[in-house]
Scaffold this motif. Sequence first.
Motif, PDB file in Angstrom:
ATOM      1  N   CYS A 166      19.851  15.028  34.941  1.00  0.00           N
ATOM      2  CA  CYS A 166      20.029  15.866  35.887  1.00  0.00           C
ATOM      3  C   CYS A 166      20.876  16.381  35.156  1.00  0.00           C
ATOM      4  CB  CYS A 166      20.253  14.892  37.170  1.00  0.00           C
ATOM      5  SG  CYS A 166      18.911  14.503  37.636  1.00  0.00           S
ATOM      6  N   ASN A 167      21.478  18.329  35.229  1.00  0.00           N
ATOM      7  CA  ASN A 167      22.553  18.055  34.349  1.00  0.00           C
ATOM      8  C   ASN A 167      23.348  17.391  33.441  1.00  0.00           C
ATOM      9  OD1 ASN A 167      22.219  20.507  35.994  1.00  0.00           O
ATOM     10  ND2 ASN A 167      22.189  18.687  38.109  1.00  0.00           N
ATOM     11  N   PRO A 168      22.213  17.002  32.508  1.00  0.00           N
ATOM     12  CA  PRO A 168      23.709  16.651  31.100  1.00  0.00           C
ATOM     13  C   PRO A 168      23.490  18.114  30.604  1.00  0.00           C
ATOM     14  CG  PRO A 168      21.209  16.583  30.042  1.00  0.00           C
ATOM     15  CD  PRO A 168      21.129  17.010  32.362  1.00  0.00           C
ATOM     16  N   ARG A 169      24.960  17.936  29.612  1.00  0.00           N
ATOM     17  CA  ARG A 169      25.280  18.372  28.696  1.00  0.00           C
ATOM     18  C   ARG A 169      24.798  18.631  27.513  1.00  0.00           C
ATOM     19  NH1 ARG A 169      28.874  21.944  30.037  1.00  0.00           N
ATOM     20  NH2 ARG A 169      30.244  21.900  31.937  1.00  0.00           N
ATOM     21  N   ILE A 170      24.361  19.677  26.736  1.00  0.00           N
ATOM     22  CA  ILE A 170      23.346  18.908  25.616  1.00  0.00           C
ATOM     23  C   ILE A 170      23.697  19.998  24.664  1.00  0.00           C
ATOM     24  CG2 ILE A 170      21.081  19.149  27.151  1.00  0.00           C
ATOM     25  CD1 ILE A 170      20.053  21.909  26.045  1.00  0.00           C
ATOM     26  N   GLY A 171      23.688  19.945  23.017  1.00  0.00           N
ATOM     27  CA  GLY A 171      24.216  20.151  21.840  1.00  0.00           C
ATOM     28  C   GLY A 171      24.803  19.237  21.307  1.00  0.00           C
ATOM     29  N   PHE A 187      11.395  14.441  24.710  1.00  0.00           N
ATOM     30  CA  PHE A 187      10.236  15.919  24.758  1.00  0.00           C
ATOM     31  C   PHE A 187      10.135  16.972  24.104  1.00  0.00           C
ATOM     32  CE2 PHE A 187       8.035  12.641  26.648  1.00  0.00           C
ATOM     33  CZ  PHE A 187       7.646  11.532  26.131  1.00  0.00           C
ATOM     34  N   LYS A 188      11.990  17.302  23.793  1.00  0.00           N
ATOM     35  CA  LYS A 188      12.376  18.242  23.794  1.00  0.00           C
ATOM     36  C   LYS A 188      12.420  19.920  24.926  1.00  0.00           C
ATOM     37  CE  LYS A 188      15.493  18.794  19.976  1.00  0.00           C
ATOM     38  NZ  LYS A 188      16.923  18.623  20.023  1.00  0.00           N
ATOM     39  N   THR A 189      12.406  19.457  26.150  1.00  0.00           N
ATOM     40  CA  THR A 189      11.994  20.459  27.188  1.00  0.00           C
ATOM     41  C   THR A 189      12.998  20.061  28.779  1.00  0.00           C
ATOM     42  OG1 THR A 189       9.585  19.169  26.852  1.00  0.00           O
ATOM     43  CG2 THR A 189       9.858  20.386  29.379  1.00  0.00           C
ATOM     44  N   ILE A 190      12.846  21.670  28.892  1.00  0.00           N
ATOM     45  CA  ILE A 190      14.145  21.514  30.166  1.00  0.00           C
ATOM     46  C   ILE A 190      13.411  22.620  31.464  1.00  0.00           C
ATOM     47  CG2 ILE A 190      15.941  23.407  30.841  1.00  0.00           C
ATOM     48  CD1 ILE A 190      16.875  22.880  27.682  1.00  0.00           C
ATOM     49  N   VAL A 191      13.873  22.062  32.114  1.00  0.00           N
ATOM     50  CA  VAL A 191      13.215  22.539  33.440  1.00  0.00           C
ATOM     51  C   VAL A 191      14.740  22.817  34.252  1.00  0.00           C
ATOM     52  CG1 VAL A 191      11.836  21.855  35.586  1.00  0.00           C
ATOM     53  CG2 VAL A 191      11.309  21.028  33.853  1.00  0.00           C
ATOM     54  N   ALA A 217      16.692  28.334  20.067  1.00  0.00           N
ATOM     55  CA  ALA A 217      17.350  27.974  19.101  1.00  0.00           C
ATOM     56  C   ALA A 217      18.119  26.302  17.940  1.00  0.00           C
ATOM     57  CB  ALA A 217      18.581  28.938  18.725  1.00  0.00           C
ATOM     58  N   ALA A 218      17.491  25.975  19.325  1.00  0.00           N
ATOM     59  CA  ALA A 218      17.742  24.163  18.803  1.00  0.00           C
ATOM     60  C   ALA A 218      16.886  23.515  18.821  1.00  0.00           C
ATOM     61  CB  ALA A 218      18.858  24.101  19.958  1.00  0.00           C
ATOM     62  N   GLY A 219      15.517  24.077  19.889  1.00  0.00           N
ATOM     63  CA  GLY A 219      14.277  23.321  19.678  1.00  0.00           C
ATOM     64  C   GLY A 219      13.820  22.965  21.028  1.00  0.00           C
ATOM     65  N   TYR A 220      14.380  23.588  21.582  1.00  0.00           N
ATOM     66  CA  TYR A 220      13.554  23.079  23.304  1.00  0.00           C
ATOM     67  C   TYR A 220      12.683  24.089  23.853  1.00  0.00           C
ATOM     68  CZ  TYR A 220      17.879  19.447  23.583  1.00  0.00           C
ATOM     69  OH  TYR A 220      18.575  19.439  23.590  1.00  0.00           O
ATOM     70  N   ARG A 221      11.879  23.365  24.752  1.00  0.00           N
ATOM     71  CA  ARG A 221      11.092  24.113  25.385  1.00  0.00           C
ATOM     72  C   ARG A 221      11.949  24.978  26.798  1.00  0.00           C
ATOM     73  NH1 ARG A 221       5.378  25.504  26.826  1.00  0.00           N
ATOM     74  NH2 ARG A 221       5.986  26.572  28.458  1.00  0.00           N
ATOM     75  N   ILE A 222      11.940  26.097  27.022  1.00  0.00           N
ATOM     76  CA  ILE A 222      12.485  26.172  28.941  1.00  0.00           C
ATOM     77  C   ILE A 222      11.715  25.964  29.836  1.00  0.00           C
ATOM     78  CG2 ILE A 222      14.685  26.905  29.955  1.00  0.00           C
ATOM     79  CD1 ILE A 222      16.191  27.192  27.679  1.00  0.00           C
ATOM     80  N   ILE A 223      11.163  25.566  30.951  1.00  0.00           N
ATOM     81  CA  ILE A 223      10.532  26.227  31.460  1.00  0.00           C
ATOM     82  C   ILE A 223      11.045  26.434  33.338  1.00  0.00           C
ATOM     83  CG2 ILE A 223       8.575  25.865  33.448  1.00  0.00           C
ATOM     84  CD1 ILE A 223       7.782  23.293  31.301  1.00  0.00           C
ATOM     85  N   ARG A 224      11.170  28.002  33.615  1.00  0.00           N
ATOM     86  CA  ARG A 224      11.706  28.156  34.514  1.00  0.00           C
ATOM     87  C   ARG A 224      10.908  28.727  35.804  1.00  0.00           C
ATOM     88  NH1 ARG A 224      15.094  33.165  31.714  1.00  0.00           N
ATOM     89  NH2 ARG A 224      16.376  32.909  33.651  1.00  0.00           N
ATOM     90  N   VAL A 225      12.310  28.016  37.391  1.00  0.00           N
ATOM     91  CA  VAL A 225      11.210  27.915  38.091  1.00  0.00           C
ATOM     92  C   VAL A 225      11.949  28.895  38.969  1.00  0.00           C
ATOM     93  CG1 VAL A 225      10.350  26.728  39.922  1.00  0.00           C
ATOM     94  CG2 VAL A 225       9.961  25.775  37.516  1.00  0.00           C
ATOM     95  N   THR A 226      11.686  29.434  40.145  1.00  0.00           N
ATOM     96  CA  THR A 226      12.609  30.452  41.559  1.00  0.00           C
ATOM     97  C   THR A 226      12.026  29.793  42.606  1.00  0.00           C
ATOM     98  OG1 THR A 226      10.514  31.787  40.937  1.00  0.00           O
ATOM     99  CG2 THR A 226      12.582  32.767  39.417  1.00  0.00           C
TER     100      THR A 226
END
Length: 269
Positions: A166-171, A187-191, A217-226
């Motif tokens: 939960c809410n880590p800083r990446i990079g 799995f380089k996945t962000i929600v 650009a760093a290789g993550y997949r981002i899934i955005r939820v509204t």
Amino acid sequence: MTRGVYATGSEEPTLTERAAAAVLVSPADAVITGVTALWLPGVEIGSPEPIRVATETAGQTVRSGVRLSRVRCLPDSRRRIATPQAAWLAACADLDLVDPVAAADWLIRLRRVTPAELGAAATSASGRGCRLARSAAGLAQSGVDSPKESELRLLLVLAGLPEPRCNPRIGTADEPIGQMDLVLEEFKTIVEYDGDQHRTDPMQWSRDIARHEAAVAAGYRIIRVTHGRMKHPREIAETVHKALTDRGYRGPRPRYTNLWQTLFESRRV
């Protein structure tokens, strides 16, 4: 404001004023507790009304807008308001699993309690809501920024998907990306949960775009939820599962148990 108690001025009484009025018309040992006591320091989970009041007194007191509960032992309190830990335990009798976990996450974030304190309190609790309290304490996490993040995390975890950070800083130190909501690093996945502030605040929106572009650009997949997408919980779970399997996850598919369906398909979002 409350029958028998009057306030000067034309403005609508605040919750704090309504709670104070409830204490005045309740037995002398009365303590504000449960969901109402959680709202007073800002943990806005469930509905604060009717005003929840606990007492050891056996006399009858009926007041509109006040729910008086007779208990064997009054909750720990300060200035006639249950402590956050005691208020949370009492609230577990009124709520389903999602809201107590969200409240626990919020209290931990505010540093009002620690996960260990909540776990110990839930373990020693008895009576109505104690089983739910133990389940909620076991699911609580530090680092969660909002109740919707808590709900989104539970939507995934209770479907059997891996627990995100939960809410880590990446990079890296040389190329920092920033803080992301729910991260499955293996799995380089962000929600990400996009609340209204992401859309209505131009500066926040610009920061989000830059942060997301850097993560991709760093290789993550981002899934955005509204908020709107939260009305389709299975679609979210299936989307996350597919993203994980595309990146090497070999765990089970999402499981939609009766509890999961009750919490995420039947409850209002």
